[in-house]
Design a protein around this motif. Structure first.
Motif, PDB file in Angstrom:
ATOM      1  N   LEU A 143      -3.008   1.237  21.861  1.00  0.00           N
ATOM      2  CA  LEU A 143      -2.495   0.436  20.751  1.00  0.00           C
ATOM      3  C   LEU A 143      -3.619  -0.125  19.883  1.00  0.00           C
ATOM      4  CD1 LEU A 143       0.374  -1.462  22.604  1.00  0.00           C
ATOM      5  CD2 LEU A 143       0.579   0.479  21.036  1.00  0.00           C
ATOM      6  N   MET A 144      -4.821   0.411  20.082  1.00  0.00           N
ATOM      7  CA  MET A 144      -5.975   0.050  19.257  1.00  0.00           C
ATOM      8  C   MET A 144      -6.725   1.320  18.875  1.00  0.00           C
ATOM      9  SD  MET A 144      -6.454  -3.294  18.850  1.00  0.00           S
ATOM     10  CE  MET A 144      -8.220  -3.420  18.529  1.00  0.00           C
ATOM     11  N   PHE A 145      -7.409   1.267  17.750  1.00  0.00           N
ATOM     12  CA  PHE A 145      -8.406   2.273  17.395  1.00  0.00           C
ATOM     13  C   PHE A 145      -9.754   1.570  17.519  1.00  0.00           C
ATOM     14  CE2 PHE A 145      -4.529   3.747  15.439  1.00  0.00           C
ATOM     15  CZ  PHE A 145      -4.553   5.120  15.639  1.00  0.00           C
ATOM     16  N   TYR A 146     -10.425   1.841  18.624  1.00  0.00           N
ATOM     17  CA  TYR A 146     -11.655   1.135  19.002  1.00  0.00           C
ATOM     18  C   TYR A 146     -12.854   1.915  18.492  1.00  0.00           C
ATOM     19  CZ  TYR A 146     -15.118  -1.023  22.152  1.00  0.00           C
ATOM     20  OH  TYR A 146     -16.206  -1.676  22.672  1.00  0.00           O
ATOM     21  N   ARG A 147     -13.644   1.259  17.654  1.00  0.00           N
ATOM     22  CA  ARG A 147     -14.782   1.949  17.035  1.00  0.00           C
ATOM     23  C   ARG A 147     -15.980   1.904  17.973  1.00  0.00           C
ATOM     24  NH1 ARG A 147     -14.820   3.256  11.864  1.00  0.00           N
ATOM     25  NH2 ARG A 147     -13.364   1.570  11.359  1.00  0.00           N
ATOM     26  N   GLU A 148     -16.457   3.086  18.324  1.00  0.00           N
ATOM     27  CA  GLU A 148     -17.532   3.174  19.297  1.00  0.00           C
ATOM     28  C   GLU A 148     -18.839   3.593  18.647  1.00  0.00           C
ATOM     29  OE1 GLU A 148     -17.450   3.742  23.671  1.00  0.00           O
ATOM     30  OE2 GLU A 148     -17.109   5.756  22.951  1.00  0.00           O
ATOM     31  N   ASN A 149     -19.907   2.960  19.124  1.00  0.00           N
ATOM     32  CA  ASN A 149     -21.257   3.330  18.698  1.00  0.00           C
ATOM     33  C   ASN A 149     -21.409   3.276  17.187  1.00  0.00           C
ATOM     34  OD1 ASN A 149     -23.855   3.926  19.367  1.00  0.00           O
ATOM     35  ND2 ASN A 149     -23.545   6.125  19.561  1.00  0.00           N
ATOM     36  N   SER A 150     -20.894   2.183  16.590  1.00  0.00           N
ATOM     37  CA  SER A 150     -21.011   2.034  15.142  1.00  0.00           C
ATOM     38  C   SER A 150     -22.421   1.608  14.739  1.00  0.00           C
ATOM     39  CB  SER A 150     -19.992   1.008  14.630  1.00  0.00           C
ATOM     40  OG  SER A 150     -20.162  -0.242  15.263  1.00  0.00           O
ATOM     41  N   LYS A 151     -23.199   1.135  15.729  1.00  0.00           N
ATOM     42  CA  LYS A 151     -24.590   0.775  15.454  1.00  0.00           C
ATOM     43  C   LYS A 151     -25.479   2.001  15.629  1.00  0.00           C
ATOM     44  CE  LYS A 151     -23.856  -3.826  17.488  1.00  0.00           C
ATOM     45  NZ  LYS A 151     -22.503  -3.597  17.988  1.00  0.00           N
ATOM     46  N   ILE A 192     -31.043   4.024  32.810  1.00  0.00           N
ATOM     47  CA  ILE A 192     -30.523   5.319  32.363  1.00  0.00           C
ATOM     48  C   ILE A 192     -30.263   5.304  30.860  1.00  0.00           C
ATOM     49  CG2 ILE A 192     -28.540   6.872  32.510  1.00  0.00           C
ATOM     50  CD1 ILE A 192     -28.364   6.118  35.501  1.00  0.00           C
ATOM     51  N   TYR A 193     -29.665   4.207  30.362  1.00  0.00           N
ATOM     52  CA  TYR A 193     -29.376   4.114  28.927  1.00  0.00           C
ATOM     53  C   TYR A 193     -30.665   4.064  28.109  1.00  0.00           C
ATOM     54  CZ  TYR A 193     -24.332   3.858  28.435  1.00  0.00           C
ATOM     55  OH  TYR A 193     -23.014   4.186  28.376  1.00  0.00           O
ATOM     56  N   THR A 194     -31.666   3.372  28.634  1.00  0.00           N
ATOM     57  CA  THR A 194     -32.953   3.300  27.925  1.00  0.00           C
ATOM     58  C   THR A 194     -33.587   4.688  27.833  1.00  0.00           C
ATOM     59  OG1 THR A 194     -33.312   1.024  28.667  1.00  0.00           O
ATOM     60  CG2 THR A 194     -35.249   2.258  27.923  1.00  0.00           C
ATOM     61  N   PHE A 195     -33.621   5.398  28.961  1.00  0.00           N
ATOM     62  CA  PHE A 195     -34.201   6.745  28.970  1.00  0.00           C
ATOM     63  C   PHE A 195     -33.424   7.673  28.033  1.00  0.00           C
ATOM     64  CE2 PHE A 195     -34.059  11.107  30.572  1.00  0.00           C
ATOM     65  CZ  PHE A 195     -35.409  11.432  30.537  1.00  0.00           C
ATOM     66  N   ALA A 196     -32.079   7.620  28.111  1.00  0.00           N
ATOM     67  CA  ALA A 196     -31.257   8.499  27.284  1.00  0.00           C
ATOM     68  C   ALA A 196     -31.458   8.217  25.806  1.00  0.00           C
ATOM     69  CB  ALA A 196     -29.784   8.339  27.665  1.00  0.00           C
ATOM     70  N   THR A 197     -31.616   6.941  25.449  1.00  0.00           N
ATOM     71  CA  THR A 197     -31.844   6.588  24.044  1.00  0.00           C
ATOM     72  C   THR A 197     -33.175   7.134  23.557  1.00  0.00           C
ATOM     73  OG1 THR A 197     -30.533   4.566  24.288  1.00  0.00           O
ATOM     74  CG2 THR A 197     -32.052   4.665  22.416  1.00  0.00           C
ATOM     75  N   LEU A 198     -34.216   6.967  24.355  1.00  0.00           N
ATOM     76  CA  LEU A 198     -35.532   7.467  23.970  1.00  0.00           C
ATOM     77  C   LEU A 198     -35.556   8.988  23.894  1.00  0.00           C
ATOM     78  CD1 LEU A 198     -37.779   5.082  26.096  1.00  0.00           C
ATOM     79  CD2 LEU A 198     -37.289   4.947  23.653  1.00  0.00           C
ATOM     80  N   ALA A 199     -34.693   9.636  24.695  1.00  0.00           N
ATOM     81  CA  ALA A 199     -34.636  11.101  24.717  1.00  0.00           C
ATOM     82  C   ALA A 199     -33.636  11.664  23.705  1.00  0.00           C
ATOM     83  CB  ALA A 199     -34.274  11.584  26.120  1.00  0.00           C
ATOM     84  N   GLY A 200     -32.999  10.770  22.924  1.00  0.00           N
ATOM     85  CA  GLY A 200     -32.037  11.219  21.932  1.00  0.00           C
ATOM     86  C   GLY A 200     -30.717  11.696  22.519  1.00  0.00           C
ATOM     87  N   MET A 201     -30.379  11.227  23.722  1.00  0.00           N
ATOM     88  CA  MET A 201     -29.155  11.682  24.393  1.00  0.00           C
ATOM     89  C   MET A 201     -28.173  10.543  24.655  1.00  0.00           C
ATOM     90  SD  MET A 201     -30.648  14.460  27.139  1.00  0.00           S
ATOM     91  CE  MET A 201     -31.613  13.233  28.023  1.00  0.00           C
ATOM     92  N   GLN A 202     -28.354   9.423  23.981  1.00  0.00           N
ATOM     93  CA  GLN A 202     -27.479   8.278  24.219  1.00  0.00           C
ATOM     94  C   GLN A 202     -26.016   8.625  23.994  1.00  0.00           C
ATOM     95  OE1 GLN A 202     -26.637   4.806  21.421  1.00  0.00           O
ATOM     96  NE2 GLN A 202     -28.370   4.009  22.589  1.00  0.00           N
ATOM     97  N   HIS A 203     -25.743   9.432  22.957  1.00  0.00           N
ATOM     98  CA  HIS A 203     -24.356   9.760  22.620  1.00  0.00           C
ATOM     99  C   HIS A 203     -23.638  10.466  23.761  1.00  0.00           C
ATOM    100  CE1 HIS A 203     -26.662  13.392  21.740  1.00  0.00           C
ATOM    101  NE2 HIS A 203     -25.535  14.082  21.797  1.00  0.00           N
ATOM    102  N   LEU A 204     -24.359  11.188  24.597  1.00  0.00           N
ATOM    103  CA  LEU A 204     -23.737  11.881  25.723  1.00  0.00           C
ATOM    104  C   LEU A 204     -23.220  10.888  26.759  1.00  0.00           C
ATOM    105  CD1 LEU A 204     -26.271  14.816  26.186  1.00  0.00           C
ATOM    106  CD2 LEU A 204     -24.085  14.827  24.960  1.00  0.00           C
ATOM    107  N   LEU A 205     -23.974   9.804  26.991  1.00  0.00           N
ATOM    108  CA  LEU A 205     -23.522   8.774  27.922  1.00  0.00           C
ATOM    109  C   LEU A 205     -22.314   8.031  27.380  1.00  0.00           C
ATOM    110  CD1 LEU A 205     -26.879   7.190  29.173  1.00  0.00           C
ATOM    111  CD2 LEU A 205     -25.373   8.764  30.396  1.00  0.00           C
ATOM    112  N   VAL A 206     -22.351   7.749  26.089  1.00  0.00           N
ATOM    113  CA  VAL A 206     -21.236   7.024  25.466  1.00  0.00           C
ATOM    114  C   VAL A 206     -19.959   7.860  25.544  1.00  0.00           C
ATOM    115  CG1 VAL A 206     -20.370   6.036  23.313  1.00  0.00           C
ATOM    116  CG2 VAL A 206     -22.759   5.686  23.968  1.00  0.00           C
TER     117      VAL A 206
END
Length: 316
Positions: A207-215, A261-275
């Motif tokens: 019942l919501m449209f939740y905006r993810e990773n808008s930053k 894990i999130y820090t490593f993924a962000t630095l490796a350009g793979m954060q979106h895969l975790l999200v």
């Protein structure tokens, strides 16, 4: 449901208050407001609370021409918890619905949550499932569609609700305030603190449209790490009476591991895969239906919005 309006002294009690805090949301606030006006429930008030915006968000809020809309602004940045408590203090509704300024409500959200609370008078707060949308309003998945697991372990692990999906009894929010010392984790701390004497419910339908990773990825990581820090503080404060020290420290260690894990993924350009791993996929038919609902919402007429948006585009 809409026959519940009543008077309390000189103040008319309406059915539901929708509270939207905002800070620099000029690109999404108008659509969030449109989704309020698109609700099948019409006995509402909308409280828009500015948290020190430096963009044109406040101009958008103040442009709305409807007596049901109130704008509160003091020109300072005080944080989400302060603004949520401010909304509870100002609310005239029997119920209060949470919402963020970058999310969008399904047109049946308020009707279904209010019906749930009416039907289950022992329930204080009810959340919902959610469609996931990106920064371009594209539906990309679905989340939080399992039944509620109202156990101490689930509460401690932060697996109850998507926070902006909750609607509850206004008196509950007035009595149980957000702790302003838990930045980014105010909801987790509140559920942990109130679990033993409160009753929670959930509608699994999105019942919501939740905006993810808008930053952008770096800002998202900063937000994630801050929330993890205050989640640990909440666990240290409330974990033992809920689940004992052993399980509490296991959850704390898990937040450190996930932060790494999130820090490593962000630095490796793979954060979106975790999200993306947080969400379930939709069939083509389900995605099409959700997109159709969203498109209708985004075309909702709101007095004053078209004029201010045109003015902003012309000034750009």
């Amino acid at each position: 449901a809409e026959t519940k309006s009543q008077n309390r002294g000189d103040v008319k009690m309406i059915l539901v208050t929708i509270g939207i805090p905002f800070m620099n949301n000029e690109n999404t606030l108008a659509d969030a407001i449109r989704s309020v006006f698109a609700q099948t429930v019409k006995d509402w008030e909308l409280i828009l609370v500015d948290d020190g915006s430096t963009d044109r968000s406040l101009k958008i809020a103040e442009a709305i021409k409807d007596s049901r809309v109130r704008v509160i602004s003091d020109g300072t940045n005080r944080g989400l918890a302060v603004r949520l408590n401010q909304i509870a203090d100002a609310a005239h509704g029997i119920y209060t619905a949470r919402m963020d300024a970058d999310d969008i409500m399904h047109p049946e959200r308020l009707a279904q949550q209010i019906d749930y609370l009416d039907t289950n008078p022992q329930i204080d707060i009810v959340g919902t499932g959610a469609y996931i949308i990106d920064r371009h309003n594209r539906v990309t998945g679905i989340r939080s569609t399992l039944p509620l697991n109202p156990t101490p372990s689930a509460v401690a692990a932060g697996r109850l609700f998507i926070h902006p999906s909750v609607t509850g009894r206004t008196e509950w929010f007035k009595k149980n305030r957000y702790d302003e010392n838990f930045l980014g984790s105010e909801d987790h701390e509140l559920w942990c603190r109130t679990f033993r004497f409160s009753h929670f419910g959930k509608i699994v339908k999105p019942l919501m449209f939740y905006r993810e990773n808008s930053k952008d990825s770096i800002n998202y990581l900063k937000h994630y790490l801050k929330a993890a820090h205050y989640n640990r503080k909440a666990l240290l404060k409330h974990g033992y009476p809920l689940i004992g020290w052993e399980k509490t420290y296991a959850l704390i260690m898990k937040t450190y591991i996930k932060s790494g894990i999130y820090t490593f993924a962000t630095l490796a350009g793979m954060q979106h895969l975790l999200v993306q791993k947080r969400n379930l996929s939709l069939s083509r038919e389900e995605s099409g239906e959700a997109t159709k609902v969203l498109d209708n919402l985004l075309n909702t007429n709101v007095p004053g919005l078209d004029e201010i948006e045109k003015s902003i585009k012309e000034a750009a």
